[in-house]
Scaffold this active site. Structure first.
Site, PDB file in Angstrom:
ATOM      1  N   ASP A  98       0.847  -1.196   0.000  1.00 14.85           N
ATOM      2  CA  ASP A  98       0.000   0.000   0.000  1.00 14.85           C
ATOM      3  C   ASP A  98       0.884   1.249   0.000  1.00 14.85           C
ATOM      4  O   ASP A  98       2.112   1.153   0.004  1.00 14.85           O
ATOM      5  CB  ASP A  98      -0.981  -0.017   1.196  1.00 14.85           C
ATOM      6  CG  ASP A  98      -0.262   0.022   2.550  1.00 14.85           C
ATOM      7  OD1 ASP A  98       0.644   0.860   2.723  1.00 14.85           O
ATOM      8  OD2 ASP A  98      -0.617  -0.774   3.452  1.00 14.85           O
ATOM      9  N   HIS A 101       8.419  -5.389  -1.367  1.00 17.74           N
ATOM     10  CA  HIS A 101       7.508  -6.313  -2.062  1.00 17.74           C
ATOM     11  C   HIS A 101       6.687  -5.613  -3.144  1.00 17.74           C
ATOM     12  O   HIS A 101       5.624  -6.097  -3.511  1.00 17.74           O
ATOM     13  CB  HIS A 101       6.602  -7.025  -1.045  1.00 17.74           C
ATOM     14  CG  HIS A 101       7.336  -8.025  -0.192  1.00 17.74           C
ATOM     15  ND1 HIS A 101       6.799  -8.608   0.928  1.00 17.74           N
ATOM     16  CD2 HIS A 101       8.590  -8.561  -0.321  1.00 17.74           C
ATOM     17  CE1 HIS A 101       7.691  -9.456   1.461  1.00 17.74           C
ATOM     18  NE2 HIS A 101       8.773  -9.431   0.724  1.00 17.74           N
ATOM     19  N   GLY A 156       4.590  -4.928  13.166  1.00 18.17           N
ATOM     20  CA  GLY A 156       3.498  -5.559  12.432  1.00 18.17           C
ATOM     21  C   GLY A 156       3.923  -6.539  11.360  1.00 18.17           C
ATOM     22  O   GLY A 156       3.245  -6.670  10.351  1.00 18.17           O
ATOM     23  N   PRO A 161       1.278  -7.229  18.658  1.00 20.95           N
ATOM     24  CA  PRO A 161       0.467  -7.778  19.750  1.00 20.95           C
ATOM     25  C   PRO A 161       0.768  -9.246  20.030  1.00 20.95           C
ATOM     26  O   PRO A 161       0.451  -9.749  21.102  1.00 20.95           O
ATOM     27  CB  PRO A 161      -0.990  -7.635  19.253  1.00 20.95           C
ATOM     28  CG  PRO A 161      -0.944  -7.009  17.913  1.00 20.95           C
ATOM     29  CD  PRO A 161       0.483  -6.835  17.488  1.00 20.95           C
ATOM     30  N   ALA A 195       0.377  -1.035  16.410  1.00 20.83           N
ATOM     31  CA  ALA A 195       1.161   0.054  15.816  1.00 20.83           C
ATOM     32  C   ALA A 195       0.577   1.421  16.186  1.00 20.83           C
ATOM     33  O   ALA A 195       1.320   2.332  16.576  1.00 20.83           O
ATOM     34  CB  ALA A 195       1.178  -0.127  14.296  1.00 20.83           C
TER      35      ALA A 195
HETATM   36  P1  OAD Z   1       1.519 -11.010   8.148  1.00 22.90           P
HETATM   37  O1  OAD Z   1       0.097 -10.947   7.742  1.00 22.90           O
HETATM   38  O2  OAD Z   1       2.277 -12.271   7.985  1.00 22.90           O
HETATM   39  O3  OAD Z   1       1.652 -10.657   9.689  1.00 22.90           O
HETATM   40  C1  OAD Z   1       1.051  -9.551  10.245  1.00 22.90           C
HETATM   41  C2  OAD Z   1       1.643  -9.354  11.620  1.00 22.90           C
HETATM   42  O4  OAD Z   1       1.110  -8.155  12.138  1.00 22.90           O
HETATM   43  C3  OAD Z   1       1.318 -10.454  12.637  1.00 22.90           C
HETATM   44  O5  OAD Z   1       2.491 -10.811  13.335  1.00 22.90           O
HETATM   45  C4  OAD Z   1       0.301  -9.790  13.575  1.00 22.90           C
HETATM   46  O6  OAD Z   1       0.416 -10.261  14.910  1.00 22.90           O
HETATM   47  C5  OAD Z   1       0.727  -8.347  13.501  1.00 22.90           C
HETATM   48  N1  OAD Z   1      -0.333  -7.378  13.757  1.00 22.90           N
HETATM   49  C6  OAD Z   1      -1.646  -7.517  13.545  1.00 22.90           C
HETATM   50  N2  OAD Z   1      -2.294  -6.391  13.856  1.00 22.90           N
HETATM   51  C7  OAD Z   1      -1.360  -5.498  14.261  1.00 22.90           C
HETATM   52  C8  OAD Z   1      -1.409  -4.144  14.682  1.00 22.90           C
HETATM   53  N3  OAD Z   1      -2.551  -3.478  14.736  1.00 22.90           N
HETATM   54  N4  OAD Z   1      -0.242  -3.540  15.016  1.00 22.90           N
HETATM   55  C9  OAD Z   1       0.925  -4.215  14.951  1.00 22.90           C
HETATM   56  N5  OAD Z   1       1.021  -5.499  14.541  1.00 22.90           N
HETATM   57  C10 OAD Z   1      -0.102  -6.128  14.211  1.00 22.90           C
HETATM   58  O7  OAD Z   1       2.222  -9.798   7.418  1.00 22.90           O
HETATM   59  P2  OAD Z   1       3.719  -9.598   6.961  1.00 22.90           P
HETATM   60  O8  OAD Z   1       4.682 -10.056   8.006  1.00 22.90           O
HETATM   61  O9  OAD Z   1       3.834  -8.222   6.440  1.00 22.90           O
HETATM   62  O10 OAD Z   1       4.504 -11.066   0.918  1.00 22.90           O
HETATM   63  O11 OAD Z   1       3.807 -10.583   5.748  1.00 22.90           O
HETATM   64  C11 OAD Z   1       4.985 -10.593   5.028  1.00 22.90           C
HETATM   65  C12 OAD Z   1       4.699 -10.895   3.619  1.00 22.90           C
HETATM   66  O12 OAD Z   1       3.949 -12.088   3.519  1.00 22.90           O
HETATM   67  C13 OAD Z   1       3.838  -9.891   2.872  1.00 22.90           C
HETATM   68  O13 OAD Z   1       4.555  -8.784   2.411  1.00 22.90           O
HETATM   69  C14 OAD Z   1       3.371 -10.716   1.759  1.00 22.90           C
HETATM   70  C15 OAD Z   1       2.891 -11.854   2.599  1.00 22.90           C
HETATM   71  O14 OAD Z   1       2.436 -12.967   2.075  1.00 22.90           O
HETATM   72  C16 OAD Z   1       4.354 -11.316  -0.370  1.00 22.90           C
HETATM   73  O15 OAD Z   1       3.292 -11.175  -0.947  1.00 22.90           O
HETATM   74  C17 OAD Z   1       5.632 -11.779  -1.022  1.00 22.90           C
END
Ligand code: OAD
Length: 278
Positions: free
Chosen positions: A99, A114, A225, A252, A269
């Site tokens: 985004d 990404h 996050g 969290p 966040a």
């Molecule tokens: P994920 O969806 O794997 O993880 C989201 C993380 O955010 C989790 O650890 C949640 O606990 C945390 N979370 C949820 N709500 C939150 C909040 N309000 N504040 C802080 N943290 C919060 O997302 P990513 O780690 O970004 O890649 O995933 C990595 C990559 O996997 C993405 O870029 C995408 C995906 O599949 C590709 O498409 C290659």
């Protein structure tokens, strides 16, 4: 959280601050994370199964329709207090998010590992498709040069119920979308694809190299996050920790990155970042 003042102090004194963000960063803006179950029409699909070159080859309309639905959702939501807190501070921001909420909050130095929802390109000749709705952001990968491959690592599934509720509340105005035929490339007539990095694809070289370089030089890195399950992005906080920098995590839930972090702040966040970036 007793460690909030310690984290705030470390950040205030940091000379080279880096922030790494993942999908949880945008959850409170109403963008579902990757590990959230999808809702409505998309409920029977797994987000990861839609984010592959094979899925696009098999069913381009399904995958293009899903990304268009996400792009439209992102266009209707707003940066949250977490994005705004990061934008107030001079730092290098590395994001896995596709985004543009960091840029809309005012962050200037943003490395997209990404790709972007706003940079579609031809699936065959890789030319940017700037005339496609939303398609104007610069795209590095036209020459195919890339480094590192986006890989799932073994690990659990994060609980995204809270984000899902936020997503439903804020994103509810966007229809459910559905399959849409991708536009044809104006140069070679092949289908246009989203300008994102899919599983099994390589990350843009310059973006990844710069991310590793700034992480290695950082005295403080805040990781926010991200589930820390997708490599090579998940290596970045480890680079800082191994070079002696302090890693502060805002999430969290526990993640596989916990052991590399000097401070783990279990919160969201939008709640925590305004408290620690002053
Ligand atoms: P994920 O969806 O794997 O993880 C989201 C993380 O955010 C989790 O650890 C949640 O606990 C945390 N979370 C949820 N709500 C939150 C909040 N309000 N504040 C802080 N943290 C919060 O997302 P990513 O780690 O970004 O890649 O995933 C990595 C990559 O996997 C993405 O870029 C995408 C995906 O599949 C590709 O498409 C290659």
């Amino acid at each position: 959280m007793d460690s909030l003042p310690t984290a705030a102090d470390l950040i205030t004194r940091a000379e080279r601050l880096v922030v790494l963000t993942g999908a949880g960063m945008s959850a409170e803006s109403g963008v579902p994370t990757f590990r959230d179950a999808l809702t409505g029409l998309w409920a029977r699909y797994d987000a990861e199964a839609l984010a592959t070159p094979e899925a696009f080859e098999r069913d381009p309309a399904l995958v293009w329709g899903w990304y268009e639905w996400r792009r439209e959702l992102v266009e209707r939501v707003h940066p949250n207090a977490g994005h705004r807190a990061v934008a107030r501070r001079d730092c290098t921001l590395i994001t896995q998010n596709v985004d543009d909420l960091h840029e809309r909050a005012g962050s200037k130095d943003v490395i997209h590992l990404h790709g972007s929802l706003f940079a579609p390109r031809c699936s065959a000749c890789h030319q940017p498709a700037a005339d496609v709705p939303g398609g104007t952001v610069e795209q590095e990968a036209a020459d195919g040069a890339a480094i590192g491959v986006a890989n799932r690592a073994a690990g659990g599934v994060a609980d995204g119920a809270a984000d899902r509720r936020a997503g439903e509340a804020a994103g509810g105005a966007v229809g459910e979308g559905g399959p849409r035929t991708p536009p044809a490339c104006v140069y070679c007539a092949s289908p246009v694809r989203p300008g994102v990095v899919w599983f099994g694809e390589q990350l843009p070289v310059a973006a990844f190299e710069r991310a590793v370089e700034v992480a290695a030089r950082a005295d403080v890195l805040i990781t926010v996050g991200t589930s820390g399950q997708v490599y090579p992005a998940a290596e970045i906080p480890q680079v800082t920790a191994k070079r002696g920098g302090a890693v502060i995590q805002v999430n969290p839930q526990p993640t596989p990155l916990d052991p590399f972090c000097a401070i783990n702040l279990r919160g969201t966040a939008a709640e925590v970042l305004p408290e620690i970036i002053r």
